[in-house]
Design an enzyme around this catalytic site. Structure first.
Site, PDB file in Angstrom:
ATOM      1  N   GLU A   4       0.832  -1.214   0.000  1.00 42.41           N
ATOM      2  CA  GLU A   4       0.000   0.000   0.000  1.00 42.41           C
ATOM      3  C   GLU A   4       0.869   1.268   0.000  1.00 42.41           C
ATOM      4  O   GLU A   4       0.371   2.359  -0.300  1.00 42.41           O
ATOM      5  CB  GLU A   4      -0.937   0.000   1.199  1.00 42.41           C
ATOM      6  CG  GLU A   4      -2.106  -0.953   1.064  1.00 42.41           C
ATOM      7  CD  GLU A   4      -3.076  -0.555  -0.041  1.00 42.41           C
ATOM      8  OE1 GLU A   4      -3.628   0.557   0.020  1.00 42.41           O
ATOM      9  OE2 GLU A   4      -3.275  -1.355  -0.967  1.00 42.41           O
ATOM     10  N   TYR A  42      -4.225   4.497   6.081  1.00 44.67           N
ATOM     11  CA  TYR A  42      -3.441   3.286   6.397  1.00 44.67           C
ATOM     12  C   TYR A  42      -2.073   3.358   5.708  1.00 44.67           C
ATOM     13  O   TYR A  42      -1.034   3.181   6.350  1.00 44.67           O
ATOM     14  CB  TYR A  42      -4.211   2.046   5.921  1.00 44.67           C
ATOM     15  CG  TYR A  42      -3.401   0.774   5.952  1.00 44.67           C
ATOM     16  CD1 TYR A  42      -3.186   0.077   7.144  1.00 44.67           C
ATOM     17  CD2 TYR A  42      -2.841   0.240   4.781  1.00 44.67           C
ATOM     18  CE1 TYR A  42      -2.430  -1.092   7.166  1.00 44.67           C
ATOM     19  CE2 TYR A  42      -2.091  -0.922   4.802  1.00 44.67           C
ATOM     20  CZ  TYR A  42      -1.893  -1.576   6.002  1.00 44.67           C
ATOM     21  OH  TYR A  42      -1.143  -2.746   6.027  1.00 44.67           O
TER      22      TYR A  42
HETATM   23  P1  NAP Z   1      -4.740  -8.871  10.605  1.00 48.56           P
HETATM   24  O1  NAP Z   1      -5.194 -10.265  10.365  1.00 48.56           O
HETATM   25  O2  NAP Z   1      -5.708  -7.749  10.481  1.00 48.56           O
HETATM   26  O3  NAP Z   1      -4.113  -8.851  12.092  1.00 48.56           O
HETATM   27  C1  NAP Z   1      -3.792  -7.644  12.727  1.00 48.56           C
HETATM   28  C2  NAP Z   1      -3.378  -7.945  14.148  1.00 48.56           C
HETATM   29  O4  NAP Z   1      -3.062  -6.728  14.820  1.00 48.56           O
HETATM   30  C3  NAP Z   1      -4.469  -8.625  14.995  1.00 48.56           C
HETATM   31  O5  NAP Z   1      -3.859  -9.527  15.880  1.00 48.56           O
HETATM   32  C4  NAP Z   1      -5.057  -7.443  15.762  1.00 48.56           C
HETATM   33  O6  NAP Z   1      -5.674  -7.818  16.965  1.00 48.56           O
HETATM   34  C5  NAP Z   1      -3.779  -6.681  16.046  1.00 48.56           C
HETATM   35  N1  NAP Z   1      -3.978  -5.283  16.401  1.00 48.56           N
HETATM   36  C6  NAP Z   1      -4.711  -4.349  15.766  1.00 48.56           C
HETATM   37  N2  NAP Z   1      -4.610  -3.151  16.378  1.00 48.56           N
HETATM   38  C7  NAP Z   1      -3.802  -3.355  17.451  1.00 48.56           C
HETATM   39  C8  NAP Z   1      -3.315  -2.503  18.477  1.00 48.56           C
HETATM   40  N3  NAP Z   1      -3.649  -1.226  18.564  1.00 48.56           N
HETATM   41  N4  NAP Z   1      -2.489  -3.044  19.413  1.00 48.56           N
HETATM   42  C9  NAP Z   1      -2.152  -4.351  19.385  1.00 48.56           C
HETATM   43  N5  NAP Z   1      -2.597  -5.209  18.439  1.00 48.56           N
HETATM   44  C10 NAP Z   1      -3.399  -4.709  17.480  1.00 48.56           C
HETATM   45  O7  NAP Z   1      -3.497  -8.510   9.687  1.00 48.56           O
HETATM   46  P2  NAP Z   1      -2.537  -9.493   8.858  1.00 48.56           P
HETATM   47  O8  NAP Z   1      -3.139  -9.710   7.524  1.00 48.56           O
HETATM   48  O9  NAP Z   1      -2.148 -10.620   9.710  1.00 48.56           O
HETATM   49  O10 NAP Z   1      -1.300  -8.515   8.607  1.00 48.56           O
HETATM   50  C11 NAP Z   1      -0.213  -8.461   9.539  1.00 48.56           C
HETATM   51  C12 NAP Z   1       0.524  -7.150   9.360  1.00 48.56           C
HETATM   52  O11 NAP Z   1       1.021  -7.060   8.036  1.00 48.56           O
HETATM   53  C13 NAP Z   1      -0.306  -5.895   9.564  1.00 48.56           C
HETATM   54  O12 NAP Z   1       0.539  -4.919  10.122  1.00 48.56           O
HETATM   55  C14 NAP Z   1      -0.708  -5.494   8.167  1.00 48.56           C
HETATM   56  O13 NAP Z   1      -0.946  -4.104   8.119  1.00 48.56           O
HETATM   57  C15 NAP Z   1       0.520  -5.890   7.398  1.00 48.56           C
HETATM   58  N6  NAP Z   1       0.350  -6.293   6.011  1.00 48.56           N
HETATM   59  C16 NAP Z   1      -0.586  -7.229   5.668  1.00 48.56           C
HETATM   60  C17 NAP Z   1      -0.684  -7.656   4.358  1.00 48.56           C
HETATM   61  C18 NAP Z   1      -1.669  -8.704   3.941  1.00 48.56           C
HETATM   62  O14 NAP Z   1      -1.940  -8.807   2.752  1.00 48.56           O
HETATM   63  N7  NAP Z   1      -2.166  -9.518   4.849  1.00 48.56           N
HETATM   64  C19 NAP Z   1       0.190  -7.122   3.393  1.00 48.56           C
HETATM   65  C20 NAP Z   1       1.139  -6.196   3.790  1.00 48.56           C
HETATM   66  C21 NAP Z   1       1.218  -5.800   5.106  1.00 48.56           C
HETATM   67  P3  NAP Z   1      -7.241  -8.269  17.008  1.00 48.56           P
HETATM   68  O15 NAP Z   1      -7.248  -9.731  16.630  1.00 48.56           O
HETATM   69  O16 NAP Z   1      -7.599  -8.010  18.407  1.00 48.56           O
HETATM   70  O17 NAP Z   1      -7.967  -7.410  16.020  1.00 48.56           O
HETATM   71  O1  F7E Z   2      -9.051  -5.001  -0.978  1.00 45.48           O
HETATM   72  C1  F7E Z   2     -11.345  -4.123  -3.688  1.00 45.48           C
HETATM   73  C2  F7E Z   2     -10.761  -2.986  -2.885  1.00 45.48           C
HETATM   74  O2  F7E Z   2      -9.510  -5.038   1.469  1.00 45.48           O
HETATM   75  C3  F7E Z   2      -8.446  -5.391  -2.174  1.00 45.48           C
HETATM   76  C4  F7E Z   2      -4.588  -5.423   3.628  1.00 45.48           C
HETATM   77  O3  F7E Z   2      -4.091  -6.652   4.104  1.00 45.48           O
HETATM   78  O4  F7E Z   2      -3.488  -5.730   1.525  1.00 45.48           O
HETATM   79  C5  F7E Z   2      -4.750  -5.510   2.129  1.00 45.48           C
HETATM   80  O5  F7E Z   2      -5.316  -4.290   1.673  1.00 45.48           O
HETATM   81  C6  F7E Z   2      -9.123  -4.686  -3.332  1.00 45.48           C
HETATM   82  C7  F7E Z   2      -9.276  -3.182  -3.157  1.00 45.48           C
HETATM   83  O6  F7E Z   2      -7.176  -5.501   0.581  1.00 45.48           O
HETATM   84  C8  F7E Z   2     -14.419  -5.121  -2.081  1.00 45.48           C
HETATM   85  O7  F7E Z   2     -11.288  -1.738  -3.312  1.00 45.48           O
HETATM   86  C9  F7E Z   2     -13.760  -4.642  -4.090  1.00 45.48           C
HETATM   87  O8  F7E Z   2      -8.936  -2.554  -4.360  1.00 45.48           O
HETATM   88  O9  F7E Z   2      -8.908  -7.195   0.278  1.00 45.48           O
HETATM   89  P1  F7E Z   2      -8.725  -5.737   0.416  1.00 45.48           P
HETATM   90  P2  F7E Z   2      -6.248  -4.211   0.381  1.00 45.48           P
HETATM   91  O10 F7E Z   2      -7.003  -2.961   0.462  1.00 45.48           O
HETATM   92  O11 F7E Z   2      -5.438  -4.459  -0.848  1.00 45.48           O
HETATM   93  C10 F7E Z   2      -2.521  -4.693   1.762  1.00 45.48           C
HETATM   94  C11 F7E Z   2      -1.232  -5.103   1.089  1.00 45.48           C
HETATM   95  C12 F7E Z   2      -2.371  -4.379   3.198  1.00 45.48           C
HETATM   96  O12 F7E Z   2      -1.300  -3.971   3.651  1.00 45.48           O
HETATM   97  C13 F7E Z   2      -3.625  -4.303   4.011  1.00 45.48           C
HETATM   98  O13 F7E Z   2      -3.328  -4.433   5.394  1.00 45.48           O
HETATM   99  O14 F7E Z   2     -10.444  -5.205  -3.449  1.00 45.48           O
HETATM  100  N1  F7E Z   2     -12.692  -4.526  -3.271  1.00 45.48           N
HETATM  101  N2  F7E Z   2     -14.839  -4.985  -3.374  1.00 45.48           N
HETATM  102  C14 F7E Z   2     -13.064  -4.824  -2.021  1.00 45.48           C
HETATM  103  N3  F7E Z   2     -12.359  -4.885  -0.868  1.00 45.48           N
HETATM  104  C15 F7E Z   2     -13.039  -5.239   0.249  1.00 45.48           C
HETATM  105  N4  F7E Z   2     -12.361  -5.331   1.416  1.00 45.48           N
HETATM  106  N5  F7E Z   2     -14.368  -5.517   0.247  1.00 45.48           N
HETATM  107  C16 F7E Z   2     -15.119  -5.460  -0.896  1.00 45.48           C
HETATM  108  O15 F7E Z   2     -16.316  -5.718  -0.885  1.00 45.48           O
END
Ligand code: NAP
Ligand code: F7E
Length: 385
Positions: free
Chosen positions: A137, A159
């Site tokens: 992002e 974000y």
């Molecule tokens: P996730 O499933 O949303 O998990 C987020 C975690 O952070 C949960 O354990 C949540 O706790 C905890 N959390 C949220 N706010 C907090 C706070 N204020 N203090 C302490 N804990 C808090 O995210 P994920 O997909 O595992 O992603 C892990 C990390 O990688 C995140 O930082 C995300 O932004 C980043 N990231 C994700 C992706 C992806 O595609 N998944 C890609 C790039 C970067 P609760 O369970 O209580 O909500």
């Molecule tokens: O959306 C489109 C939406 O919410 C992907 C997080 O893990 O990856 C994640 O962020 C795309 C976007 O993920 C819906 O507009 C369409 O273009 O699954 P998403 P994200 O925004 O890419 C990045 C790498 C992170 O770091 C973040 O933490 O899908 N979209 N329709 C939708 N998205 C959602 N959520 N819901 C819809 O109904």
């Protein structure tokens, strides 16, 4: 086997749960930071907890904490003296960050500073390595295709902007205090335990619900957006590898392939033999069942496709899901990670969609069966508190 101690923030999240399993398998002692919640939030890590019914994993521990609470962070880092901190906690939903921009800045931006500063204040810069969960992002309105470590950033959401601060404060602490602090710039990664409000899981759950007659239609936003989707299991391995290097650095982690939301939905429905046509444009676009492969449906869902019919509209657009500013195209170049870390993804998108759809069908059937039998479906940990 390793005798290292790791602290994972965001332990209850998708990546936290996979990383904990990965590190425990390697012999680490793992401490997880868990937020207090008024409802159960430990389903992804329940198997690790010891309680009256199971032994759990004796090398797994947790504490209550929050990224917005500096004294709590300092106290636990001092007590645990971790070799490695993986800062995975974040308010991670891009659309929600437009509604809660100040909190997102506090947790996702300043939260990272609190961890780095705690390590510095406690005199642990020579011992404790820090991994920061950076994100594709950061690239937002992309300035290059594909995106690599050298691509300029242009975040498009509160974000993304909060994570930009976290990225640079990590680089700054590395340079200013000679800390081992690295950024994993991870592109989207998914799995059967992906949060239910991210688009992939929202789609695979809807495929299960619609197939079993428990949902009629799925509302989505922008179907044109394209994402480089990998599997969370592969991506947590990359986090670990970054932390095992002699020198800290920043790495893009991605598959190098991009797919639209529309195409993901088409493939997810095809998993159960439901073939979609998309008709109309913009907010009037619809996904309609064009054909049903009955054998495949019965093979995957385990029953005849009575709940669905050809011509049924199963996807509609709801502009509620549009974002004020969108990230339209992400595709990563992970050649640095391949060359230096020896990392390449093992899972394909096709296999991951199959795994996610199968999991959501199984989950739905299991929960439905349990509820019909009078069981309350809930998580384990809260039983002992
Ligand atoms: P996730 O499933 O949303 O998990 C987020 C975690 O952070 C949960 O354990 C949540 O706790 C905890 N959390 C949220 N706010 C907090 C706070 N204020 N203090 C302490 N804990 C808090 O995210 P994920 O997909 O595992 O992603 C892990 C990390 O990688 C995140 O930082 C995300 O932004 C980043 N990231 C994700 C992706 C992806 O595609 N998944 C890609 C790039 C970067 P609760 O369970 O209580 O909500
Ligand atoms: O959306 C489109 C939406 O919410 C992907 C997080 O893990 O990856 C994640 O962020 C795309 C976007 O993920 C819906 O507009 C369409 O273009 O699954 P998403 P994200 O925004 O890419 C990045 C790498 C992170 O770091 C973040 O933490 O899908 N979209 N329709 C939708 N998205 C959602 N959520 N819901 C819809 O109904």
């Amino acid at each position: 086997m390793s005798e290292k101690v790791a602290l994972i923030t965001g332990i209850t999240g998708q990546d936290g749960s996979y990383l904990a399993e990965h590190l425990l398998q390697k012999g680490y002692t793992v401490w997880g930071m868990k937020r207090r919640s008024s409802s159960f939030n430990t389903s992804r890590i329940d198997a690790l907890f010891a309680n009256d019914r199971q032994e759990g994993n004796p090398h797994f521990h947790y504490f209550y904490g929050d990224l917005t609470d500096a004294s709590n962070i300092i106290r636990y880092i001092q007590e645990i003296q971790p070799d490695e901190i993986y800062n995975l906690a974040a308010m991670s939903h891009v659309k929600v960050s437009f509604d809660t921009p100040e909190y997102t800045g506090n947790a996702d931006g300043l939260g990272t500073l609190r961890i780095l500063e705690a390590v510095r204040m406690l005199g642990l810069t020579g011992k404790t390595k820090v991994y920061q969960a950076s994100t594709s992002e950061l690239f937002g309105l992309v300035q290059q295709v594909p995106q690599s470590e050298k691509t300029p950033f242009y975040p498009r959401s509160p974000y993304g902007v909060a994570k930009l601060y976290a990225y640079w404060i990590t680089v700054n602490y590395r340079e200013a205090y000679d800390m081992f602090a690295c950024n994993g710039i991870l592109f989207n990664h998914e799995s059967p335990v992906r949060g239910e409000t991210f688009v992939t899981r929202k789609i695979t759950r809807a495929v299960a619900n619609i197939s079993l007659g428990m949902q009629k239609v799925l509302s989505l936003g922008n179907l044109d957006a394209k994402r480089d989707w990998g599997h969370a299991k592969d991506f947590v391995e990359a986090m670990y590898l970054m932390m095992q290097q002699d020198q800290p650095d920043d790495y893009v982690i991605a598959t190098g392939k991009t797919t639209s939301i529309r195409e993901f939905a088409r493939r997810a429905f095809a998993e159960v033999g439901v073939h979609l046509d998309f008709v109309g444009n913009g907010a009037n676009e619809k996904g309609v069942i064009a054909a049903i492969d009955r054998n495949r449906f019965e093979g995957m869902v385990g029953m005849r496709p009575d709940a669905i019919y050809t011509g049924q509209e199963v996807i509609q657009i709801d502009p509620f899901y549009y974002r004020p500013t969108e990230v339209s195209l992400l595709i990563g170049d992970a050649s640095k990670a391949r060359d230096i870390l020896g990392w390449t993804p093992k899972h394909t998108l096709e296999d991951m969609i199959t795994e996610m759809v199968e999991n959501d069908i199984d989950l739905l059937k299991r929960n439905h069966h349990l509820m019909k039998s009078g069981f309350v479906v809930h998580n384990e940990l809260e039983d002992i508190f």
